[in-house]
Design a protein around this motif. Structure first.
Motif, PDB file in Angstrom:
ATOM      1  N   ASP A  56       0.165   3.215 -15.781  1.00 46.14           N
ATOM      2  CA  ASP A  56       1.033   2.033 -15.708  1.00 46.14           C
ATOM      3  C   ASP A  56       1.856   2.103 -14.428  1.00 46.14           C
ATOM      4  OD1 ASP A  56       0.017   1.307 -18.116  1.00 46.14           O
ATOM      5  OD2 ASP A  56       1.816   1.793 -19.282  1.00 46.14           O
ATOM      6  N   GLU A  57       1.776   1.046 -13.610  1.00 46.07           N
ATOM      7  CA  GLU A  57       2.571   0.948 -12.377  1.00 46.07           C
ATOM      8  C   GLU A  57       3.598  -0.164 -12.549  1.00 46.07           C
ATOM      9  OE1 GLU A  57       0.238   0.770  -8.687  1.00 46.07           O
ATOM     10  OE2 GLU A  57      -1.539   1.083  -9.937  1.00 46.07           O
ATOM     11  N   ASP A  58       4.853   0.150 -12.281  1.00 42.14           N
ATOM     12  CA  ASP A  58       5.920  -0.845 -12.278  1.00 42.14           C
ATOM     13  C   ASP A  58       6.466  -0.951 -10.862  1.00 42.14           C
ATOM     14  OD1 ASP A  58       6.097  -1.643 -15.043  1.00 42.14           O
ATOM     15  OD2 ASP A  58       6.774   0.409 -15.436  1.00 42.14           O
ATOM     16  N   ARG A  59       6.540  -2.170 -10.336  1.00 47.48           N
ATOM     17  CA  ARG A  59       6.970  -2.386  -8.960  1.00 47.48           C
ATOM     18  C   ARG A  59       8.240  -3.235  -8.935  1.00 47.48           C
ATOM     19  NH1 ARG A  59       4.174  -2.762  -3.800  1.00 47.48           N
ATOM     20  NH2 ARG A  59       2.279  -2.164  -4.918  1.00 47.48           N
ATOM     21  N   ASP A  60       9.198  -2.811  -8.124  1.00 50.01           N
ATOM     22  CA  ASP A  60      10.425  -3.580  -7.917  1.00 50.01           C
ATOM     23  C   ASP A  60      10.620  -3.742  -6.409  1.00 50.01           C
ATOM     24  OD1 ASP A  60      12.992  -4.707  -9.178  1.00 50.01           O
ATOM     25  OD2 ASP A  60      13.754  -3.366  -7.611  1.00 50.01           O
TER      26      ASP A  60
END
Length: 819
Positions: free
Chosen positions: A301-305
């Motif tokens: 899982d990749e979360d980008r901000d």
């Protein structure tokens, strides 16, 4: 069978409208009343003037009609005695009382004068519709759209019929990004078009023209058509101007001014603006890795901000000189300087086959960007007479510098990247127009475009050593010479335009680090043909054909790796060839007093179409396979679709325009490559998909003279060769109020009310050697919901100004059909 059914439905659709139009001419007991409506002072024709017929002492309208672009009208009425009224918004109406009509009658020329009292009224001010529909193009007027106040050109384009802008700023026309973007009739000289459009303020734009099937007069580049962005230039006599201040959330503010001083022979104009913008974005990618038997192998899982800030200065100054009553010479300098910071944080969460958490890592990209663009333009127009015989010449010289660097911190190491680009470009164009009698016209011209781009890109590790696999220097040189000629003529109600364009292209793509030198030379002929039939003053039918070209540019050809993600990498392909498109278009337009309807069916057949393919490159990062995304010449693409645009004014205080586009796209081709184990892999990328797009825009004047605008757009889902793009919906709204005796306007707008403009997709990849596969669900939101407040002040400049005596504008080009 589905295609046959669709074709039959489309034929019935056009036939119904044609039959309706055929019912418009006078029947057995009716006669024709004709005439022409002009502006009294300038003698310019007034399009959309309303002519109504009433019986004496009766308020009910028994027949009415509107004028065409030449100010002419033709209305069928029963013989009798009528009170005839001719009216146009903000002009004094004219009435002809007790006119007896027994046979075909001509009212001659009717001249209308501006009504000073109405000009000062907000409710009946002289505003054209935000979107003007013409047979060969659509024209979008920026100044009347509250939705883009304090925004950028990207915001402007996202409100234009047939045009879409995705969350990354990429522009498409009728669902295709194979388009040509012009500024004042000349190709944009920006290195990164999407980024340049996000930096240019909307306040600097006068209008946008959309031409889906251009004639030989225009560049052959742009497989799906072209978009012409026309910058503001002052019109009114004396000293006048506009100042705009804006602020917003997330932190955004700007100040701009348009100043103009016009004398009898000289017109000085300038646009200056500063803006600070903050874009907050987000994204995620959830990937499942599968064994050859389809069982789970692991999850990531990749979360980008993302947060991007930019400071930009935009300046334009020029002089338009009336050298003689029929000769105009305009010179201008355009300057842009931008700087910004980018913070992109990606968190990686790893899971095993049973979805139990196994570890986490992160990747932080802190970057700085800067660009400086300078352009000199010169435009000369020589009118030999007032019948259209003229010569125009354009010169453009520009230099663009675009730099970016970043520090990428990741557990357990870090890298730095540097990307420096310098582009120089010279463009010269000459066009000659010669009328050859009533309704016929000959045109010919030459265009030369000469560009040079140097792009240095490298990646270093924590020891400061350059990574040779990720670094390179690109030298790109492009020289294009073009000649064209076209001839148009009119026979009765038919108009014809036939053209031929020849372009010779010489391109050098050199990779200096690896001594890889590529030369591409080709020349092509591009025929075009347009036929229109004037069914009546209010309706026309057209058919057109043109051959178009799309050259690979920018990041498509740059082999430098985009290292913003270390497991999803983008890399350009310097060996790309241009794609050629045959375009066919059938259109119909019908005008009523309150409604304008335009529809078209189109077919595009493209060879060597560009397509992005995703393949594993053999590397692993923390056990995760690295995926390379790159463009290739896939094979063939066929697109068939139809669209319609409506402008409806049910009342003076309410205007609605809408656009709907549906198309089917079929792609055939395969990608052959050698994988990291030395095996030859063939990917079958055949794909066929339907999708649609819709937009509606409503503008309503509320009590207390408050204007309210609401727009919504929807992109349908679309199947791709390696997955599916999901649907997307967005809605914007704005309110505005004129203050200070209509010299100023306060506007408030909300972009993406529901924070729903998110690109969502599914991707499926399989390793042909191990038969292992992966599926991924991704979301990307370049810009979250924004609030903007703006204040506009005008001095010595009416809000509903009309240009009575202006010289022809740069880049307008006029219509393609002789008249």
């Amino acid at each position: 069978m589905k295609k046959i059914k669709f074709a039959v439905l489309l034929v019935l659709f056009f036939t119904s409208f044609y039959n309706y139009a055929q019912q418009a001419p006078p029947g057995r007991n009716k006669v024709k009343v004709t005439g022409k409506v002009l502006e009294k002072v300038s003698k310019q024709p007034l399009e959309y003037a309303i002519i109504s017929f009433k019986a004496p002492n009766n308020t009910k309208v028994v027949a009415d009609g509107v004028t065409n672009p030449k100010g002419e009208f033709e209305i069928a009425v029963a013989p009798g005695t009528y009170d005839i009224k001719v009216e146009f918004i903000s002009f004094k109406s004219t009435e002809i009382k007790g006119k007896t009509i027994s046979g075909d009658t001509s009212l001659g020329v009717v001249s209308l004068s501006e009504d000073a009292a109405q000009l000062n009224e907000v409710v009946v001010r002289a505003e054209k519709s935000t979107v003007e529909i013409k047979l060969d193009k659509k024209v979008y007027s920026v100044g009347q759209d509250m939705m883009v106040k304090g925004g950028t050109v990207s915001d402007v384009l996202d409100n234009v019929p047939s045009v879409s802008v995705d969350t990354e700023g990429n522009v498409s026309l009728r669902g295709s990004d194979n388009i040509r973007i012009l500024i004042d009739g000349r190709p944009s000289n920006a290195i990164n078009i999407a980024e340049a459009l996000r930096q240019l303020p909307a306040d600097a734009i006068d209008k946008v023209e959309v031409i889906t099937n251009p004639s030989a007069r225009y560049d052959a580049e742009g497989g799906s058509g072209l978009i012409n962005i026309i910058l503001k230039k002052g019109k009114n006599q004396g000293f006048n101007g506009t100042f705009i201040a804006s602020t917003g959330i997330p932190e955004t503010y700007g100040l701009s001014g348009n100043l103009n001083y016009k004398t009898e022979k000289l017109n000085y104009f300038t646009t200056l603006g500063y803006n600070h913008r903050t874009n907050e974005g987000a994204g995620l990618t959830n990937t499942e890795y599968l064994n050859a038997d389809g069982t789970p192998k692991g999850f990531l899982d990749e979360d980008r901000d993302t947060k991007r800030t930019s400071d930009g200065f935009n300046g334009r100054a020029g002089i338009e000189w009336t050298v003689a009553p029929n000769t105009y010479w305009t010179n201008a300098i355009n300057y842009q300087k931008n700087s910004g910071d980018t913070r992109d944080l990606i968190n990686y969460n790893n899971f095993d086959a049973s979805h139990a958490f196994t570890g986490t890592s992160f990747r932080l990209n802190d970057g700085e960007t800067g660009s400086q663009n300078v352009e000199y333009t010169s435009n000369l127009i020589k009118n030999f007479n007032d019948k259209g015989h003229k010569l125009t010449a354009d010169l453009s010289i520009s230099k663009n510098d675009d730099d970016s660097n970043s520090t990428i911190t990741a557990s357990p190491n870090y890298n730095t990247t540097l990307n420096n680009q310098v582009q120089k470009q010279v463009l010269f164009q000459a066009d000659y127009v010669l009328p050859l009698g009533k309704g016929s016209q000959f045109e010919a011209g030459y265009k030369g475009s000469f560009g040079d781009l140097n792009n240095e890109y490298f990646v270093t590790d924590e020891n400061g050593l350059k990574d040779p696999n990720l670094s390179n220097t690109l030298e790109y040189k492009e020289n294009i010479n073009a000649l064209y000629t076209q001839y148009g003529f009119k026979v009765n109600k038919f108009s014809y335009l036939f053209g031929l364009r020849w372009e010779d292209t010489n391109i050098h793509v050199n990779l200096l680090e690896t001594s890889d030198f590529n030369t591409k030379k080709y020349n092509n002929l591009f025929p075009s043909a347009f036929i229109s039939y004037e069914i009546s003053d209010q309706s026309s039918f057209s058919a057109s054909y043109s051959k178009r070209l799309t050259r690979p540019r920018g990041r498509f050809m740059n082999p430098a790796v985009n290292y913003s993600s270390n497991i999803n990498i983008f890399q350009g392909n310097p060996d790309l060839d241009p794609s050629l498109t045959d375009k066919y278009d059938i259109g119909y337009i019908k005008r009523w007093s309150k409604l304008t309807f335009n529809t078209s069916a189109y077919f595009e057949d493209t060879k060597d179409v560009f397509s992005f393919v995703r393949t594993p490159n053999g590397n692993l990062v923390n056990g995760i396979p690295v995926i390379l995304n790159r463009p290739i010449n896939l094979g063939k693409e066929q697109k068939f679709g139809f669209e319609f645009t409506l402008n409806y004014t049910p009342f003076k205080i309410w205007r609605i325009n809408s656009n709907f586009n549906f198309y089917n796209v079929k792609t055939t081709g395969e990608n052959t490559y050698v994988d990291f184990n030395g095996n030859t892999v063939v990917q079958n990328l055949d794909n066929q998909a339907n999708t649609w797009f819709a937009r509606i825009n409503s503008k309503l004047t509320l009590p207390y003279k408050i204007d309210w605008q609401l727009s919504a757009n929807y992109n349908g889902s679309q199947k791709t060769a390696q997955g599916k793009n999901l649907d997307m919906f967005g809605m914007n709204t704005a309110l505005s109020k004129d203050v200070m005796k209509d010299k100023a306007t306060i506007a408030f707008n909300i972009s993406d009310i529901f924070n729903s403009r998110i690109m969502r997709s599914y991707t499926y990849l399989q390793n042909s050697t191990t038969l292992e596969s992966q599926t991924a669900y991704s979301e990307m939101q370049f810009r979250k919901r924004q609030f903007n407040l703006s204040f506009t002040y005008r001095f010595n400049k009416p809000k509903g100004e009309r240009d009575k005596n202006a010289a022809p504008k740069e880049g307008d080009g006029g219509g393609d059909f002789p008249g």
